[in-house]
Design an enzyme around this catalytic site. Sequence first.
Site, PDB file in Angstrom:
ATOM      1  N   ASP B 214      32.380 -13.657  98.320  1.00 30.47           N
ATOM      2  CA  ASP B 214      32.618 -12.224  98.215  1.00 30.47           C
ATOM      3  C   ASP B 214      33.504 -11.831  99.394  1.00 30.47           C
ATOM      4  O   ASP B 214      33.251 -12.248 100.518  1.00 30.47           O
ATOM      5  CB  ASP B 214      31.263 -11.512  98.292  1.00 30.47           C
ATOM      6  N   ASN B 222      42.303  -1.682  98.899  1.00 35.76           N
ATOM      7  CA  ASN B 222      42.572  -0.830  97.738  1.00 35.76           C
ATOM      8  C   ASN B 222      42.758   0.629  98.164  1.00 35.76           C
ATOM      9  O   ASN B 222      43.686   1.296  97.721  1.00 35.76           O
ATOM     10  CB  ASN B 222      41.407  -0.910  96.741  1.00 35.76           C
ATOM     11  N   HIS B 227      46.028   0.053  94.784  1.00 39.62           N
ATOM     12  CA  HIS B 227      45.458  -1.001  93.942  1.00 39.62           C
ATOM     13  C   HIS B 227      46.433  -2.133  93.673  1.00 39.62           C
ATOM     14  O   HIS B 227      46.041  -3.266  93.474  1.00 39.62           O
ATOM     15  CB  HIS B 227      44.965  -0.407  92.622  1.00 39.62           C
ATOM     16  N   ASP B 231      45.559  -5.925  94.101  1.00 37.38           N
ATOM     17  CA  ASP B 231      45.715  -6.963  93.063  1.00 37.38           C
ATOM     18  C   ASP B 231      46.548  -8.125  93.588  1.00 37.38           C
ATOM     19  O   ASP B 231      46.228  -9.302  93.360  1.00 37.38           O
ATOM     20  CB  ASP B 231      46.394  -6.372  91.816  1.00 37.38           C
ATOM     21  N   ASP B 257      36.169  -8.502  93.677  1.00 34.71           N
ATOM     22  CA  ASP B 257      36.551  -9.459  94.714  1.00 34.71           C
ATOM     23  C   ASP B 257      35.517 -10.573  94.812  1.00 34.71           C
ATOM     24  O   ASP B 257      35.242 -11.106  95.872  1.00 34.71           O
ATOM     25  CB  ASP B 257      36.706  -8.754  96.061  1.00 34.71           C
ATOM     26  N   ARG B 278      36.939 -23.765 105.915  1.00 34.60           N
ATOM     27  CA  ARG B 278      38.356 -23.761 105.477  1.00 34.60           C
ATOM     28  C   ARG B 278      38.618 -22.559 104.573  1.00 34.60           C
ATOM     29  O   ARG B 278      39.645 -21.897 104.676  1.00 34.60           O
ATOM     30  CB  ARG B 278      38.675 -25.060 104.722  1.00 34.60           C
TER      31      ARG B 278
END
Lengths: 190, 353
Positions: B214, B222, B227, B231, B257, B278
């Site tokens: 997450d 955003n 937005h 994106d 997300d 990583r």
Amino acid sequence: MKRLVDRTIEEFLRMTYGDDLVQVLADELALQEGGLPRDDLQGCGKQALILVAAQMAKSRAEMFEDIGAWLARLEPIRRLLRFSGNDFRDFLLGLEELPGRAHLVLPQLAVPDLTITRLSGAIQITVRAEDPDWQPVLIGLVRGMADDYGALCLIDADGPDIRVEIWDDRFAEGRNFRLSSEIAAQGGRA
Amino acid sequence: MMTAHSRKDAAPAAALPLSPDALSRILPMHLRLDAVGRVLSAGQTLLKIVPGLSDGVQGRLIPLRAHEGRDVIETVRQASSEGRRLFLGLSHRPDIVLRGHAVKAEDGTILLNLGFGPSLRRAIAACDLTDADFPPTDLVMEFLFLHEANRGVLSELSRFSAHLETARRMALSQAHSDALTGLLNRRGLTLALAALLRPGQAEGPRPFALVQLDLDHFKPVNDRLGHQAGDALLIEIATALRQTIRQADMAARLGGDEFVVILRDMTCREQLARMASRIMEAVEARSPEGIAPLKLGASLGIVTCQGACRLGAEAILAAADRALYRSKNAGRGCATIEDLDAGVGSNPWQGPP
């Protein structure tokens, strides 16, 4: 079976007017259906054909005649039709067998019943079809086959029927037709 | 000869007076031999196929099947008296076999009528036969019509099914992938996970780790940058994820997300911790300047599943979700690894390594 008919119409429009026009028609139909994009005319071939007729300022009958004549120029179809007779007159008289032959291959295809009557100086084809658009399609097809056999004749609608006056059976050379499709494909002459 | 129906006073039927020409027209594939086997007449189509047949059948027609190697005249004579089928080959065209039958006339002559059988299309091509070469009773035109029409219908059918197959594959891949990033979507992930858990593979289900990820501080991207920027960032993160994992691993975006990665054959904590850092570094490296002083990061919940794991796809995803929330509650930017096979009460590993 409707799928085959729609695809035939689509192929006719693609070969006659180009892929771009078919895409424009598909977009138009997609809009009418609620916007889901489509790239073919499945399910509405006839509707598309009528749309094009309006755009090209052609009558509906002219458009259906064009598709009939186009069919007669397709090599596989023309060959199948040539099996009906060894000259144009013979072909016309053999048209009565056409629905039976078509049903041998495609039992669900709705081909109209055809009756051939010899009149003095003409042959009359009586078309018994629920769909009146069959008449111009057949006129186009018979005209195309007259060219194929090299016959000189006058072919026209006569009420719901079709009237064919043959002036010269062998006016022109006509296209080559061999029973063997292999020889025909090579275009060979013995 | 009188038949049972003929009246006593009726004259016996005269022999059929047919000229060779008339015989040829009604039977274009006939052959009439005299008592010693000389050719009396031959049909026009047969002559087209066997040139020179009028001069004699010896050396031109060859008995086949049961009579192979026998004398042709003797074979014909025998077939006519026994009422058997005849199979005759052509010496100049071994690919064409004629078949037919023969009858003996009262005057001792023999009448044969022949046909093409399965060599019909070869004979038509080889001798360029036309409609006029066949009598109207012959079904050859119907046969050729059917043959060509069937071929047309078959090729149309196979074209249609190839078209359907392409469309089906495209629909499937669209149904299983995320339109924005091209990663698997939730449905694609569930199917991939179910395939991993399916018993019956040769070596049994393989171990794997499932990472639920997450983004931290994605909402400000955003809100402040729009937005479109959000994106674009999601696409970048997806690309980075794909580059970080191995070829056999899978990445999915479940929406917003939220991402999931499946790492196959990787259940060792040290390896997973390295992979987790990583991933977190890759995400942090893409933090847009426009959200400073905040910094984009990732919280990870990782569950490992050995081959014997009996949980279903949904339960595994739920466990990964719980692990993720532990990472969030621990202050974000960290990973929690839980071993699903260790059972309840096991000690999860947590932290940036």
